[in-house]
Design a protein around this motif. Sequence first.
Motif, PDB file in Angstrom:
ATOM      1  N   VAL A 143     -28.313   3.594  79.929  1.00  0.00           N
ATOM      2  CA  VAL A 143     -27.892   2.249  80.325  1.00  0.00           C
ATOM      3  C   VAL A 143     -26.399   2.154  80.592  1.00  0.00           C
ATOM      4  CG1 VAL A 143     -29.810   1.070  79.182  1.00  0.00           C
ATOM      5  CG2 VAL A 143     -27.702   1.511  77.906  1.00  0.00           C
ATOM      6  N   GLU A 144     -25.626   3.121  80.129  1.00  0.00           N
ATOM      7  CA  GLU A 144     -24.177   3.031  80.351  1.00  0.00           C
ATOM      8  C   GLU A 144     -23.537   4.416  80.396  1.00  0.00           C
ATOM      9  OE1 GLU A 144     -21.623   1.539  77.170  1.00  0.00           O
ATOM     10  OE2 GLU A 144     -20.576   0.294  78.644  1.00  0.00           O
ATOM     11  N   ILE A 145     -22.623   4.578  81.357  1.00  0.00           N
ATOM     12  CA  ILE A 145     -21.806   5.787  81.470  1.00  0.00           C
ATOM     13  C   ILE A 145     -20.350   5.352  81.456  1.00  0.00           C
ATOM     14  CG2 ILE A 145     -21.281   7.822  82.866  1.00  0.00           C
ATOM     15  CD1 ILE A 145     -24.012   7.372  84.269  1.00  0.00           C
ATOM     16  N   ARG A 146     -19.550   5.981  80.609  1.00  0.00           N
ATOM     17  CA  ARG A 146     -18.122   5.663  80.555  1.00  0.00           C
ATOM     18  C   ARG A 146     -17.313   6.948  80.692  1.00  0.00           C
ATOM     19  NH1 ARG A 146     -15.692   4.185  76.396  1.00  0.00           N
ATOM     20  NH2 ARG A 146     -17.271   4.645  74.790  1.00  0.00           N
ATOM     21  N   GLU A 147     -16.197   6.835  81.400  1.00  0.00           N
ATOM     22  CA  GLU A 147     -15.297   7.977  81.539  1.00  0.00           C
ATOM     23  C   GLU A 147     -14.429   8.111  80.297  1.00  0.00           C
ATOM     24  OE1 GLU A 147     -13.587   8.831  85.610  1.00  0.00           O
ATOM     25  OE2 GLU A 147     -14.066   6.692  85.818  1.00  0.00           O
ATOM     26  N   LEU A 148     -14.234   9.343  79.865  1.00  0.00           N
ATOM     27  CA  LEU A 148     -13.365   9.677  78.749  1.00  0.00           C
ATOM     28  C   LEU A 148     -12.251  10.589  79.268  1.00  0.00           C
ATOM     29  CD1 LEU A 148     -16.125  10.481  76.081  1.00  0.00           C
ATOM     30  CD2 LEU A 148     -14.811   8.353  76.310  1.00  0.00           C
ATOM     31  N   PRO A 149     -11.241  10.851  78.461  1.00  0.00           N
ATOM     32  CA  PRO A 149     -10.174  11.762  78.901  1.00  0.00           C
ATOM     33  C   PRO A 149     -10.714  13.140  79.269  1.00  0.00           C
ATOM     34  CG  PRO A 149      -9.499  10.559  76.941  1.00  0.00           C
ATOM     35  CD  PRO A 149     -10.955  10.257  77.149  1.00  0.00           C
TER      36      PRO A 149
ATOM     37  N   ASP B 137     -34.207  13.768  94.240  1.00  0.00           N
ATOM     38  CA  ASP B 137     -34.184  12.502  94.976  1.00  0.00           C
ATOM     39  C   ASP B 137     -32.937  11.680  94.700  1.00  0.00           C
ATOM     40  OD1 ASP B 137     -36.599  13.122  96.102  1.00  0.00           O
ATOM     41  OD2 ASP B 137     -37.796  11.824  94.804  1.00  0.00           O
ATOM     42  N   ALA B 138     -32.284  11.903  93.585  1.00  0.00           N
ATOM     43  CA  ALA B 138     -31.040  11.184  93.308  1.00  0.00           C
ATOM     44  C   ALA B 138     -29.963  11.547  94.323  1.00  0.00           C
ATOM     45  CB  ALA B 138     -30.545  11.502  91.891  1.00  0.00           C
ATOM     46  N   SER B 139     -30.007  12.780  94.847  1.00  0.00           N
ATOM     47  CA  SER B 139     -28.982  13.233  95.782  1.00  0.00           C
ATOM     48  C   SER B 139     -29.326  12.914  97.231  1.00  0.00           C
ATOM     49  CB  SER B 139     -28.773  14.748  95.636  1.00  0.00           C
ATOM     50  OG  SER B 139     -29.888  15.470  96.139  1.00  0.00           O
ATOM     51  N   HIS B 140     -30.599  12.672  97.510  1.00  0.00           N
ATOM     52  CA  HIS B 140     -31.025  12.397  98.887  1.00  0.00           C
ATOM     53  C   HIS B 140     -32.224  11.444  98.849  1.00  0.00           C
ATOM     54  CE1 HIS B 140     -33.246  15.929  97.477  1.00  0.00           C
ATOM     55  NE2 HIS B 140     -34.244  15.549  98.251  1.00  0.00           N
ATOM     56  N   PRO B 141     -31.982  10.151  98.672  1.00  0.00           N
ATOM     57  CA  PRO B 141     -33.080   9.181  98.514  1.00  0.00           C
ATOM     58  C   PRO B 141     -33.856   8.963  99.813  1.00  0.00           C
ATOM     59  CG  PRO B 141     -30.972   8.041  98.635  1.00  0.00           C
ATOM     60  CD  PRO B 141     -30.656   9.504  98.611  1.00  0.00           C
TER      61      PRO B 141
ATOM     62  N   ASP C 172     -32.540  11.683  88.123  1.00  0.00           N
ATOM     63  CA  ASP C 172     -33.314  10.486  87.783  1.00  0.00           C
ATOM     64  C   ASP C 172     -33.850   9.741  88.993  1.00  0.00           C
ATOM     65  OD1 ASP C 172     -30.573  10.062  88.166  1.00  0.00           O
ATOM     66  OD2 ASP C 172     -30.474   8.356  86.821  1.00  0.00           O
ATOM     67  N   GLY C 173     -34.120  10.465  90.077  1.00  0.00           N
ATOM     68  CA  GLY C 173     -34.939   9.933  91.151  1.00  0.00           C
ATOM     69  C   GLY C 173     -34.262   8.982  92.118  1.00  0.00           C
ATOM     70  N   VAL C 174     -35.105   8.382  92.967  1.00  0.00           N
ATOM     71  CA  VAL C 174     -34.617   7.494  94.029  1.00  0.00           C
ATOM     72  C   VAL C 174     -33.819   6.330  93.460  1.00  0.00           C
ATOM     73  CG1 VAL C 174     -35.369   5.876  95.813  1.00  0.00           C
ATOM     74  CG2 VAL C 174     -36.437   8.121  95.666  1.00  0.00           C
ATOM     75  N   ARG C 175     -34.222   5.812  92.308  1.00  0.00           N
ATOM     76  CA  ARG C 175     -33.527   4.678  91.688  1.00  0.00           C
ATOM     77  C   ARG C 175     -32.509   5.148  90.652  1.00  0.00           C
ATOM     78  NH1 ARG C 175     -38.661   3.693  92.784  1.00  0.00           N
ATOM     79  NH2 ARG C 175     -39.307   1.731  93.738  1.00  0.00           N
ATOM     80  N   SER C 176     -31.802   6.192  90.936  1.00  0.00           N
ATOM     81  CA  SER C 176     -30.922   6.881  89.989  1.00  0.00           C
ATOM     82  C   SER C 176     -29.836   5.987  89.393  1.00  0.00           C
ATOM     83  CB  SER C 176     -30.262   8.068  90.686  1.00  0.00           C
ATOM     84  OG  SER C 176     -29.273   8.640  89.880  1.00  0.00           O
ATOM     85  N   VAL C 177     -29.814   5.924  88.070  1.00  0.00           N
ATOM     86  CA  VAL C 177     -28.738   5.231  87.353  1.00  0.00           C
ATOM     87  C   VAL C 177     -27.436   6.017  87.495  1.00  0.00           C
ATOM     88  CG1 VAL C 177     -27.947   4.480  85.064  1.00  0.00           C
ATOM     89  CG2 VAL C 177     -30.340   4.189  85.712  1.00  0.00           C
ATOM     90  N   VAL C 178     -27.547   7.335  87.452  1.00  0.00           N
ATOM     91  CA  VAL C 178     -26.354   8.179  87.571  1.00  0.00           C
ATOM     92  C   VAL C 178     -25.728   8.017  88.952  1.00  0.00           C
ATOM     93  CG1 VAL C 178     -25.456  10.524  87.431  1.00  0.00           C
ATOM     94  CG2 VAL C 178     -27.310   9.817  85.913  1.00  0.00           C
TER      95      VAL C 178
END
Length: 432
Positions: free
Chosen positions: A138-144, A302-306, A167-173
Amino acid sequence: MSNSNKKPKLRVAIIGAGPAGLGAAIEFQKLPFVDLRIYEQARELREVGAGISIQRNTWRMLDALGVYDNIDRDSVFSAADGHSVQHRNGRTGELLQSSGQRDTPPRHKHARALRSVLQQALLKGVDKTKLRLSSRLVEIRELPKKALSLRFEDGHLDEVDLLIGADGVRSVVRQFSFPDHHIGYTGTTAFRALVNASDVLSIPNFPDAVTFWHGPTRWVYTCNLNKGIYEITARTDLPETSETVSWGQDASPEEFIALYKDFGPIIQDVLSKVGEVKKFPLFAGPRLSKVVSHGSIALIGDASHPLSGAFGAGAGFALEDAYVLARAVTRAHERALPVSNALALYDKVRSPHYKDMYDILDGFGRSDTAIKGLTSFDEIVVANVQNKWTDAHDWLYHYNVQEVWKKAYEEEDARRIPRINDAKEVDVHSRL
């Protein structure tokens, strides 16, 4: 050397356990310098849909990953006469084209199988202790230092050096990596059903083949999946509704059959065998300029080419992604280079490949425009088959990613060696 002086392992998380995620897991778990985790949002691993194509390039990747023998050949269907696919007029049944498999080794001939057959073959090659189910990101945060913090719906937290979006066509990433990129309903819905093979094969003059039955704006696809199961899949243009966003909706056989009333008697017989059917509105998005981001994120599958299965080889493309990414990361590690260097090389190999695929779709669009003046069922079908379903795109299935990867890293090494030598010479002169 004490443990405190050992270089920490590269922390890698894979999001998604479909063919892309499982393929990446197989490759990355082989790397002793990697600490791997695989996250899947489903409570259990199960495949939706019906059949899946195992193309020449997919078999080659299964060989490369070491899981080829996990597939029992009795569980897949290959046409007895060696064709990969036939195209027929959906009204008359006339055979318009039968594609052969030139120069294809017998072990890499095109096959169809239940999706679960491929999934289980890949899953057998995965260390299950590294797989965490019921984990919706549900969440990705950048760190140092390009590290990333991951938060999951159940409160689980993780920190990684490399995040692989499988994670597919609907990729959260992908949404995190490219927030301005959006997918949308393509205007096309797929209907999928499985029926008893004996019911279909008892229809007079029905070919036991891998067959597209074409109409002007829609088609029906029929194929044996072995184990007494026959697949009936169809695609048709449907307007968007409030339910279009749903995935895998139940549909009535009557709704399905009514869409193909202008097809011939043989297809009417085939569709009459359908008892349960599901419909899948298809979503897709524009090509990404890159399949990596933030110096620590790679998109695969599919995340890279939907594209919503536009070429019937999504599993093969996903495994190619996994193959190249794992080798790019290995190469960077062996040369003491950062992960960002590995991702740049991965992108250099895979982004052009996906550009070529999107270019094919652009050509399909131009073909649709060119045949707008045609009006009869048969004329449009012939034009569609001639313009879209020729052997001109077979290079996708004959594409050898292993050769492409070898050429790419050799070119990169050749570029780096002069720079390294120049740096050494500068250092020598500075000390004189």
